[in-house]
Design a protein around this motif. Structure first.
Motif, PDB file in Angstrom:
ATOM      1  N   ALA A 197       0.829  -1.211   0.000  1.00 44.92           N
ATOM      2  CA  ALA A 197       0.000   0.000   0.000  1.00 44.92           C
ATOM      3  C   ALA A 197       0.862   1.258   0.000  1.00 44.92           C
ATOM      4  O   ALA A 197       0.495   2.269  -0.627  1.00 44.92           O
ATOM      5  CB  ALA A 197      -0.922  -0.004   1.210  1.00 44.92           C
ATOM      6  N   ALA A 198       1.987   1.233   0.695  1.00 44.26           N
ATOM      7  CA  ALA A 198       2.871   2.402   0.713  1.00 44.26           C
ATOM      8  C   ALA A 198       3.399   2.692  -0.689  1.00 44.26           C
ATOM      9  O   ALA A 198       3.510   3.858  -1.108  1.00 44.26           O
ATOM     10  CB  ALA A 198       4.038   2.159   1.677  1.00 44.26           C
ATOM     11  N   HIS A 199       3.716   1.639  -1.449  1.00 47.66           N
ATOM     12  CA  HIS A 199       4.163   1.829  -2.837  1.00 47.66           C
ATOM     13  C   HIS A 199       3.038   2.398  -3.693  1.00 47.66           C
ATOM     14  O   HIS A 199       3.255   3.335  -4.493  1.00 47.66           O
ATOM     15  CB  HIS A 199       4.639   0.504  -3.424  1.00 47.66           C
ATOM     16  CG  HIS A 199       6.003   0.094  -2.962  1.00 47.66           C
ATOM     17  ND1 HIS A 199       6.228  -0.540  -1.759  1.00 47.66           N
ATOM     18  CD2 HIS A 199       7.230   0.235  -3.552  1.00 47.66           C
ATOM     19  CE1 HIS A 199       7.520  -0.775  -1.628  1.00 47.66           C
ATOM     20  NE2 HIS A 199       8.148  -0.321  -2.689  1.00 47.66           N
ATOM     21  N   GLU A 200       1.849   1.843  -3.540  1.00 46.18           N
ATOM     22  CA  GLU A 200       0.715   2.339  -4.339  1.00 46.18           C
ATOM     23  C   GLU A 200       0.438   3.799  -4.032  1.00 46.18           C
ATOM     24  O   GLU A 200       0.132   4.589  -4.939  1.00 46.18           O
ATOM     25  CB  GLU A 200      -0.521   1.492  -4.058  1.00 46.18           C
ATOM     26  CG  GLU A 200      -0.457   0.085  -4.640  1.00 46.18           C
ATOM     27  CD  GLU A 200      -1.745  -0.673  -4.460  1.00 46.18           C
ATOM     28  OE1 GLU A 200      -2.517  -0.337  -3.526  1.00 46.18           O
ATOM     29  OE2 GLU A 200      -2.002  -1.615  -5.246  1.00 46.18           O
ATOM     30  N   ARG A 203       2.593   5.908  -5.934  1.00 43.69           N
ATOM     31  CA  ARG A 203       2.495   5.627  -7.373  1.00 43.69           C
ATOM     32  C   ARG A 203       3.713   4.830  -7.862  1.00 43.69           C
ATOM     33  O   ARG A 203       4.268   5.086  -8.928  1.00 43.69           O
ATOM     34  CB  ARG A 203       2.328   6.916  -8.188  1.00 43.69           C
ATOM     35  CG  ARG A 203       1.068   7.704  -7.831  1.00 43.69           C
ATOM     36  CD  ARG A 203       0.917   8.935  -8.703  1.00 43.69           C
ATOM     37  NE  ARG A 203      -0.237   9.707  -8.328  1.00 43.69           N
ATOM     38  CZ  ARG A 203      -1.495   9.458  -8.721  1.00 43.69           C
ATOM     39  NH1 ARG A 203      -1.723   8.436  -9.522  1.00 43.69           N
ATOM     40  NH2 ARG A 203      -2.489  10.219  -8.326  1.00 43.69           N
ATOM     41  N   LEU A 204       4.118   3.879  -7.046  1.00 46.05           N
ATOM     42  CA  LEU A 204       5.218   2.981  -7.400  1.00 46.05           C
ATOM     43  C   LEU A 204       4.706   1.548  -7.398  1.00 46.05           C
ATOM     44  O   LEU A 204       3.680   1.240  -6.795  1.00 46.05           O
ATOM     45  CB  LEU A 204       6.364   3.102  -6.382  1.00 46.05           C
ATOM     46  CG  LEU A 204       7.024   4.475  -6.240  1.00 46.05           C
ATOM     47  CD1 LEU A 204       7.984   4.467  -5.051  1.00 46.05           C
ATOM     48  CD2 LEU A 204       7.778   4.844  -7.524  1.00 46.05           C
ATOM     49  N   GLU A 205       5.437   0.675  -8.053  1.00 50.47           N
ATOM     50  CA  GLU A 205       5.080  -0.744  -8.042  1.00 50.47           C
ATOM     51  C   GLU A 205       6.295  -1.545  -7.600  1.00 50.47           C
ATOM     52  O   GLU A 205       7.357  -1.472  -8.207  1.00 50.47           O
ATOM     53  CB  GLU A 205       4.637  -1.213  -9.431  1.00 50.47           C
ATOM     54  CG  GLU A 205       4.174  -2.667  -9.419  1.00 50.47           C
ATOM     55  CD  GLU A 205       3.597  -3.100 -10.754  1.00 50.47           C
ATOM     56  OE1 GLU A 205       3.395  -4.305 -10.933  1.00 50.47           O
ATOM     57  OE2 GLU A 205       3.350  -2.224 -11.617  1.00 50.47           O
ATOM     58  N   PRO A 206       6.155  -2.314  -6.510  1.00 47.66           N
ATOM     59  CA  PRO A 206       7.296  -3.111  -6.052  1.00 47.66           C
ATOM     60  C   PRO A 206       7.725  -4.122  -7.111  1.00 47.66           C
ATOM     61  O   PRO A 206       6.901  -4.614  -7.883  1.00 47.66           O
ATOM     62  CB  PRO A 206       6.740  -3.828  -4.811  1.00 47.66           C
ATOM     63  CG  PRO A 206       5.539  -3.044  -4.405  1.00 47.66           C
ATOM     64  CD  PRO A 206       4.978  -2.479  -5.659  1.00 47.66           C
ATOM     65  N   ASP A 207       8.995  -4.424  -7.130  1.00 46.38           N
ATOM     66  CA  ASP A 207       9.522  -5.435  -8.039  1.00 46.38           C
ATOM     67  C   ASP A 207       9.379  -6.802  -7.367  1.00 46.38           C
ATOM     68  O   ASP A 207       9.968  -7.051  -6.312  1.00 46.38           O
ATOM     69  CB  ASP A 207      11.002  -5.139  -8.331  1.00 46.38           C
ATOM     70  CG  ASP A 207      11.555  -6.016  -9.449  1.00 46.38           C
ATOM     71  OD1 ASP A 207      11.044  -7.129  -9.642  1.00 46.38           O
ATOM     72  OD2 ASP A 207      12.519  -5.580 -10.105  1.00 46.38           O
TER      73      ASP A 207
END
Length: 327
Positions: A197-200, A203-207
């Motif tokens: 959720a922190a990535h979202e 506006r990032l997407e975890p690898d």
């Protein structure tokens, strides 16, 4: 008690009244009885007394890993609440094994404990329902009930993980690895959800290549961290879902001597003197035990027939930082 009465030349009933603090007993008689108690080394049989007046005076506590300091703190909190009400605590360790847990709670029920606090293993907890335990009240700690209704005390797993991961993102990290418990474990699942959720939110997407959802102890976490950090496109930071996994990651960093930031759930001894940039999700583990103990005592006091809905309490978290953080 009869021996005390014979020694003091009074009746057993008079001895009982003195030990109960009856103000109507004459002072001279009280002193004579108490002198006999001291002389004979008399100690009241609490087990027999509890059986007469109702209840064993004991509560059971089952945890999953006594080697983890978190459970020691939780047990101290339970003991504090129990002590306030004159109760004793019987402590057992299930080692995350459902079959062992079933045996332990059955043994506690056979010992006629007044209630139980359990950190449950597995996903289904029907064997912990009061109906399966002769009506004995139960409270779950750290993990919510599965397949049953029960009181429980939880940590803000999602919120803490989200806040810690967000701090790493604010520090400029875009490749943040994840070291977490197996997905079936509630705390691991919630903390992974907070990490994602922190990535979202940013506006990032975890690898997915940087995600390891399987380590369970220091050794497995160290191996997983070494594999991640030896990758050509290695993460610049790691988020770990408990103190043991964080310690495994620290071992990996020491081996490779690479500048990687760490965030982890659960504070631990000496975290503040390691000299590493550590972001820690901290909370009061004793408070989990205290709340669970008080919930259980409420249930015991209400009686088996009380119509009380299941309650849930969540202990808050805070993010603390150790070491030199990136500017």
């Amino acid at each position: 008690m009869r021996d005390v009465a014979t020694h003091a030349k009074v009746s057993a009933m008079t001895v009982s009244r003195v030990l109960k603090g009856d103000p109507k007993v004459a002072e001279a008689t009280r002193e004579r009885v108490l002198g006999a108690v001291d002389a004979l080394g008399y100690r009241r049989n609490e087990t027999a007394r509890r059986l007469r007046v109702g209840g064993s005076g004991m509560i059971g506590l089952v945890v999953t890993n006594l080697a983890n300091p978190f459970y020691s703190r939780l047990a101290l909190g339970v003991q504090e609440a129990a002590y306030e009400h004159g109760l004793r605590v019987l402590l057992s360790n299930s080692a995350e094994q459902v079959d062992r847990e079933k045996g332990l709670v059955e043994d506690l029920a056979a010992s006629q404990v007044d209630g139980m606090i359990v950190v449950p293993a597995g996903g289904s907890h029907r064997h912990l329902a009061p109906a399966a335990l002769r009506g004995i009240p139960i409270v779950l700690a750290s993990r919510p009930p599965g397949g049953m209704e029960a009181d429980c005390v939880l940590v803000d797993d999602f919120g803490g993980a989200q806040a810690a991961t967000s701090r790493l993102i604010e520090d400029g990290h875009r490749r943040i690895g994840f070291l977490g418990n197996p997905p079936a474990l509630y705390t691991g699942a919630e903390r992974f959800r907070g990490y994602w959720a922190a990535h979202e939110e940013a506006r990032l997407e975890p690898d997915e290549r940087h995600v390891r959802r399987g380590p369970t102890d220091v050794a497995t976490a160290e191996r997983a961290a070494l594999a991640l950090l030896r990758d050509p496109d290695a993460p610049t930071a790691l988020f770990c879902t408990n103190n043991r996994l964080t310690q495994g990651a620290i071992r990996a960093l020491r081996t490779l001597d690479v500048p990687v930031s760490l965030a982890g759930f659960d504070d631990f001894d000496l975290a503040d003197v390691l000299g590493l940039p550590l972001t820690i999700v901290s909370y009061d583990a004793d408070e989990i035990g205290r709340r669970a103990g008080r919930m259980l005592i409420d249930r015991i006091g209400a009686g088996a027939g009380a119509d009380m809905p299941a309650r849930r309490s969540t202990v808050p978290t805070e993010v603390i930082r150790y070491g030199t953080q990136p500017s």
